[in-house]
Design a protein around this motif. Structure first.
Motif, PDB file in Angstrom:
ATOM      1  N   ASP A   1       0.685  -1.211  -0.233  1.00 31.66           N
ATOM      2  CA  ASP A   1      -0.169  -0.044   0.169  1.00 31.66           C
ATOM      3  C   ASP A   1       0.960   1.278  -0.142  1.00 31.66           C
ATOM      4  O   ASP A   1       0.279   2.266   0.064  1.00 31.66           O
ATOM      5  CB  ASP A   1      -0.843   0.105   1.087  1.00 31.66           C
ATOM      6  N   GLY A   2       2.238   1.042  -0.104  1.00 34.38           N
ATOM      7  CA  GLY A   2       3.015   2.227  -0.343  1.00 34.38           C
ATOM      8  C   GLY A   2       3.094   3.114   0.849  1.00 34.38           C
ATOM      9  O   GLY A   2       3.048   4.410   0.995  1.00 34.38           O
ATOM     10  N   GLU A   3       3.035   2.426   2.257  1.00 40.89           N
ATOM     11  CA  GLU A   3       3.047   3.343   3.295  1.00 40.89           C
ATOM     12  C   GLU A   3       4.435   3.765   3.838  1.00 40.89           C
ATOM     13  O   GLU A   3       5.295   2.880   3.878  1.00 40.89           O
ATOM     14  CB  GLU A   3       2.311   2.350   4.483  1.00 40.89           C
ATOM     15  N   ALA A   4       4.485   5.153   4.107  1.00 40.71           N
ATOM     16  CA  ALA A   4       5.732   5.420   4.819  1.00 40.71           C
ATOM     17  C   ALA A   4       6.197   4.710   5.752  1.00 40.71           C
ATOM     18  O   ALA A   4       7.224   4.348   6.214  1.00 40.71           O
ATOM     19  CB  ALA A   4       5.598   6.956   4.859  1.00 40.71           C
ATOM     20  N   SER A   5       5.401   4.351   6.930  1.00 36.72           N
ATOM     21  CA  SER A   5       5.757   3.897   8.094  1.00 36.72           C
ATOM     22  C   SER A   5       5.930   2.166   7.885  1.00 36.72           C
ATOM     23  O   SER A   5       6.419   1.607   9.044  1.00 36.72           O
ATOM     24  CB  SER A   5       4.528   3.896   9.016  1.00 36.72           C
TER      25      SER A   5
ATOM     26  N   GLY B   1       9.387  -2.799   3.381  1.00 38.52           N
ATOM     27  CA  GLY B   1       9.182  -3.587   2.207  1.00 38.52           C
ATOM     28  C   GLY B   1       9.432  -2.682   0.815  1.00 38.52           C
ATOM     29  O   GLY B   1       9.549  -1.376   1.053  1.00 38.52           O
ATOM     30  N   ILE B   2       9.465  -3.359  -0.201  1.00 36.45           N
ATOM     31  CA  ILE B   2      10.052  -2.749  -1.400  1.00 36.45           C
ATOM     32  C   ILE B   2       8.337  -2.473  -2.183  1.00 36.45           C
ATOM     33  O   ILE B   2       7.509  -3.101  -1.879  1.00 36.45           O
ATOM     34  CB  ILE B   2      10.734  -3.438  -2.332  1.00 36.45           C
ATOM     35  N   SER B   3       8.700  -1.399  -3.060  1.00 39.31           N
ATOM     36  CA  SER B   3       7.613  -1.261  -3.857  1.00 39.31           C
ATOM     37  C   SER B   3       7.422  -2.500  -4.938  1.00 39.31           C
ATOM     38  O   SER B   3       8.373  -3.358  -5.366  1.00 39.31           O
ATOM     39  CB  SER B   3       7.639   0.032  -4.644  1.00 39.31           C
ATOM     40  N   PRO B   4       5.991  -2.702  -5.448  1.00 38.91           N
ATOM     41  CA  PRO B   4       6.062  -3.510  -6.448  1.00 38.91           C
ATOM     42  C   PRO B   4       6.891  -3.371  -7.864  1.00 38.91           C
ATOM     43  O   PRO B   4       7.221  -4.239  -8.414  1.00 38.91           O
ATOM     44  CB  PRO B   4       4.487  -3.395  -6.816  1.00 38.91           C
ATOM     45  N   GLN B   5       7.176  -1.959  -8.093  1.00 37.80           N
ATOM     46  CA  GLN B   5       8.182  -1.795  -9.203  1.00 37.80           C
ATOM     47  C   GLN B   5       9.281  -2.310  -9.161  1.00 37.80           C
ATOM     48  O   GLN B   5      10.049  -2.933  -9.886  1.00 37.80           O
ATOM     49  CB  GLN B   5       7.922  -0.376  -9.433  1.00 37.80           C
TER      50      GLN B   5
ATOM     51  N   LEU C   1       6.364 -14.013  -1.560  1.00 36.85           N
ATOM     52  CA  LEU C   1       6.028 -12.778  -0.993  1.00 36.85           C
ATOM     53  C   LEU C   1       5.617 -12.733   0.344  1.00 36.85           C
ATOM     54  O   LEU C   1       4.516 -13.611   0.691  1.00 36.85           O
ATOM     55  CB  LEU C   1       5.318 -11.874  -1.855  1.00 36.85           C
ATOM     56  N   MET C   2       5.681 -11.472   1.168  1.00 36.04           N
ATOM     57  CA  MET C   2       5.138 -11.165   2.217  1.00 36.04           C
ATOM     58  C   MET C   2       4.560  -9.711   2.261  1.00 36.04           C
ATOM     59  O   MET C   2       5.228  -9.083   1.454  1.00 36.04           O
ATOM     60  CB  MET C   2       6.022 -11.455   3.299  1.00 36.04           C
ATOM     61  N   ALA C   3       3.423  -9.250   3.089  1.00 35.54           N
ATOM     62  CA  ALA C   3       3.021  -8.165   3.129  1.00 35.54           C
ATOM     63  C   ALA C   3       2.144  -7.818   4.334  1.00 35.54           C
ATOM     64  O   ALA C   3       1.655  -8.764   4.773  1.00 35.54           O
ATOM     65  CB  ALA C   3       2.195  -7.652   1.748  1.00 35.54           C
ATOM     66  N   ILE C   4       2.262  -6.596   4.720  1.00 35.59           N
ATOM     67  CA  ILE C   4       1.307  -6.160   5.797  1.00 35.59           C
ATOM     68  C   ILE C   4       0.447  -5.189   5.263  1.00 35.59           C
ATOM     69  O   ILE C   4       1.090  -4.033   5.321  1.00 35.59           O
ATOM     70  CB  ILE C   4       2.158  -5.871   7.113  1.00 35.59           C
ATOM     71  N   PRO C   5      -0.626  -5.282   4.893  1.00 36.59           N
ATOM     72  CA  PRO C   5      -1.324  -4.274   4.178  1.00 36.59           C
ATOM     73  C   PRO C   5      -1.876  -3.278   5.272  1.00 36.59           C
ATOM     74  O   PRO C   5      -1.719  -3.258   6.303  1.00 36.59           O
ATOM     75  CB  PRO C   5      -2.627  -4.790   3.765  1.00 36.59           C
ATOM     76  N   ALA C   6      -2.172  -2.036   4.722  1.00 42.36           N
ATOM     77  CA  ALA C   6      -2.730  -0.819   5.561  1.00 42.36           C
ATOM     78  C   ALA C   6      -4.090  -1.421   6.269  1.00 42.36           C
ATOM     79  O   ALA C   6      -4.917  -2.121   5.642  1.00 42.36           O
ATOM     80  CB  ALA C   6      -2.959   0.328   4.725  1.00 42.36           C
ATOM     81  N   PRO C   7      -4.244  -1.130   7.364  1.00 45.02           N
ATOM     82  CA  PRO C   7      -5.379  -1.642   8.262  1.00 45.02           C
ATOM     83  C   PRO C   7      -6.654  -0.944   7.496  1.00 45.02           C
ATOM     84  O   PRO C   7      -6.884  -0.039   7.036  1.00 45.02           O
ATOM     85  CB  PRO C   7      -5.415  -0.870   9.653  1.00 45.02           C
TER      86      PRO C   7
ATOM     87  N   ALA D   1      -5.132  -9.851  -3.337  1.00 41.82           N
ATOM     88  CA  ALA D   1      -5.438 -10.425  -4.607  1.00 41.82           C
ATOM     89  C   ALA D   1      -4.148  -9.754  -5.548  1.00 41.82           C
ATOM     90  O   ALA D   1      -3.365 -10.120  -6.355  1.00 41.82           O
ATOM     91  CB  ALA D   1      -6.662 -10.019  -5.364  1.00 41.82           C
ATOM     92  N   ARG D   2      -3.604  -8.383  -5.125  1.00 39.89           N
ATOM     93  CA  ARG D   2      -2.578  -7.741  -5.971  1.00 39.89           C
ATOM     94  C   ARG D   2      -1.121  -8.459  -5.498  1.00 39.89           C
ATOM     95  O   ARG D   2      -0.458  -8.553  -6.401  1.00 39.89           O
ATOM     96  CB  ARG D   2      -2.456  -6.402  -5.403  1.00 39.89           C
ATOM     97  N   LEU D   3      -0.997  -8.987  -4.211  1.00 36.73           N
ATOM     98  CA  LEU D   3       0.175  -9.463  -3.990  1.00 36.73           C
ATOM     99  C   LEU D   3       0.229 -10.944  -4.512  1.00 36.73           C
ATOM    100  O   LEU D   3       1.137 -11.223  -5.273  1.00 36.73           O
ATOM    101  CB  LEU D   3       0.069  -9.689  -2.387  1.00 36.73           C
ATOM    102  N   ALA D   4      -0.755 -11.626  -4.590  1.00 34.05           N
ATOM    103  CA  ALA D   4      -1.025 -13.036  -5.427  1.00 34.05           C
ATOM    104  C   ALA D   4      -0.549 -12.813  -6.919  1.00 34.05           C
ATOM    105  O   ALA D   4       0.057 -13.172  -7.384  1.00 34.05           O
ATOM    106  CB  ALA D   4      -2.436 -13.329  -5.426  1.00 34.05           C
ATOM    107  N   GLN D   5      -1.137 -11.639  -7.607  1.00 38.98           N
ATOM    108  CA  GLN D   5      -0.778 -11.204  -8.680  1.00 38.98           C
ATOM    109  C   GLN D   5       0.599 -11.006  -8.816  1.00 38.98           C
ATOM    110  O   GLN D   5       1.701 -11.575 -10.010  1.00 38.98           O
ATOM    111  CB  GLN D   5      -1.380 -10.045  -9.441  1.00 38.98           C
ATOM    112  N   LEU D   6       1.506 -10.302  -7.952  1.00 40.95           N
ATOM    113  CA  LEU D   6       2.973 -10.138  -8.106  1.00 40.95           C
ATOM    114  C   LEU D   6       3.610 -11.406  -8.075  1.00 40.95           C
ATOM    115  O   LEU D   6       4.745 -11.723  -8.849  1.00 40.95           O
ATOM    116  CB  LEU D   6       3.334  -9.145  -7.003  1.00 40.95           C
ATOM    117  N   LEU D   7       3.167 -12.419  -7.254  1.00 39.24           N
ATOM    118  CA  LEU D   7       3.729 -13.649  -7.215  1.00 39.24           C
ATOM    119  C   LEU D   7       3.654 -14.560  -8.743  1.00 39.24           C
ATOM    120  O   LEU D   7       4.801 -15.129  -8.840  1.00 39.24           O
ATOM    121  CB  LEU D   7       3.348 -14.454  -6.106  1.00 39.24           C
ATOM    122  N   ASP D   8       2.392 -14.574  -9.023  1.00 41.59           N
ATOM    123  CA  ASP D   8       2.258 -14.972 -10.515  1.00 41.59           C
ATOM    124  C   ASP D   8       3.212 -14.461 -11.431  1.00 41.59           C
ATOM    125  O   ASP D   8       3.755 -15.233 -12.209  1.00 41.59           O
ATOM    126  CB  ASP D   8       0.768 -14.723 -10.880  1.00 41.59           C
ATOM    127  N   ASN D   9       3.359 -13.128 -11.504  1.00 39.54           N
ATOM    128  CA  ASN D   9       4.334 -12.524 -12.194  1.00 39.54           C
ATOM    129  C   ASN D   9       5.636 -13.021 -11.965  1.00 39.54           C
ATOM    130  O   ASN D   9       6.579 -13.345 -13.042  1.00 39.54           O
ATOM    131  CB  ASN D   9       4.239 -10.833 -12.054  1.00 39.54           C
TER     132      ASN D   9
END
Length: 240
Positions: A131-135, A138-142, A162-168, A180-188
């Protein structure tokens, strides 16, 4: 917390995993429960172990090492799920089975170089700041394809996913879209790195969003509070 209550909590979490899996048309065996045991005493981990739990997640290296040593020989799989500084990589490389929080090639290379040859390759996940949180770490999807390509050849590491901690977010539909966005990144990544046959892990989902994570394809959920109870004030953390 006593053995009985931890056992009951584990049963409740496993039932929730089973229900969420069934709703998503998946088998519950596809999802590994990592019990987040940071700040909890060895006695609590032993209680969970007696109830059949084998995967435990820790955030703080020094605290974790005491537990690893005291519980040696019990067949526990130790997951490091906190930020990892480059000057602490040796301790992680020597004592953990998984590191979920790789975001820099320098850290990955140090883990690779410091992994004892007597141990199997260290399983790692790349942490994505979905989610691109400053706090959040993690790296950006790009940035993900470049980091994955650099990590993949390291022989003492095994790139698992991959691992992620989304914004609440309390909206289950929004939670699921994020996962689902993270799952797509793994498929990529699988298409980018076809020779990496172990890219099978999505470490996503905690106590508040586990159901959405499983619906989106999670293979590893990190649950702390619902297993061990609430932490002491001041010891709460994003990662459970």
């Amino acid at each position: 917390m006593n053995v009985t209550s931890i056992s009951a909590n584990l049963n409740a979490v496993q039932q929730r995993i089973a229900d969420s899996s069934a709703a998503a048309g998946r088998a519950p065996q596809e999802i590994t429960l990592v019990a987040v045991s940071k700040t909890k005493p060895v006695s609590a981990i032993e209680a969970a172990w007696q109830a059949g739990q084998r995967h435990f997640g820790e955030n703080y290296l020094q605290e974790a090492l005491e537990k690893v040593q005291q519980l040696h020989g019990k067949g526990i799989h130790w997951h490091f799920i906190g930020p990892l500084q480059s000057n602490k990589t040796r301790l992680a490389a020597e004592n953990f089975d998984w590191v979920h929080t790789i975001e820099r090639i320098k850290v990955a290379r140090r883990l690779n170089d410091q992994r004892p040859s007597a141990l199997s390759p260290l399983n790692i996940c790349l942490q994505v700041n979905i989610d691109g949180e400053a706090s959040k770490s993690g790296i950006s999807p790009q940035q993900l394809p470049e980091l994955a390509a650099a990590v993949a050849p390291l022989g003492n590491l095994r790139l698992r996913g991959l691992m992620a901690i989304p914004a609440p977010d309390n909206d289950p539909q929004q939670q699921r879209q994020t996962f689902a966005r993270l799952a797509q990144l793994l498929d990529n990544l699988r298409r980018q790195l076809p020779d990496q046959h172990h890219l099978d892990t999505l470490s996503m989902g905690m106590s508040g969003d586990m159901d959405a994570a499983i619906a989106a394809g999670s293979t590893m959920v990190r649950i702390g509070t619902d297993v061990f109870g609430k932490r002491e004030p001041g010891k709460q953390h994003h990662n459970d």
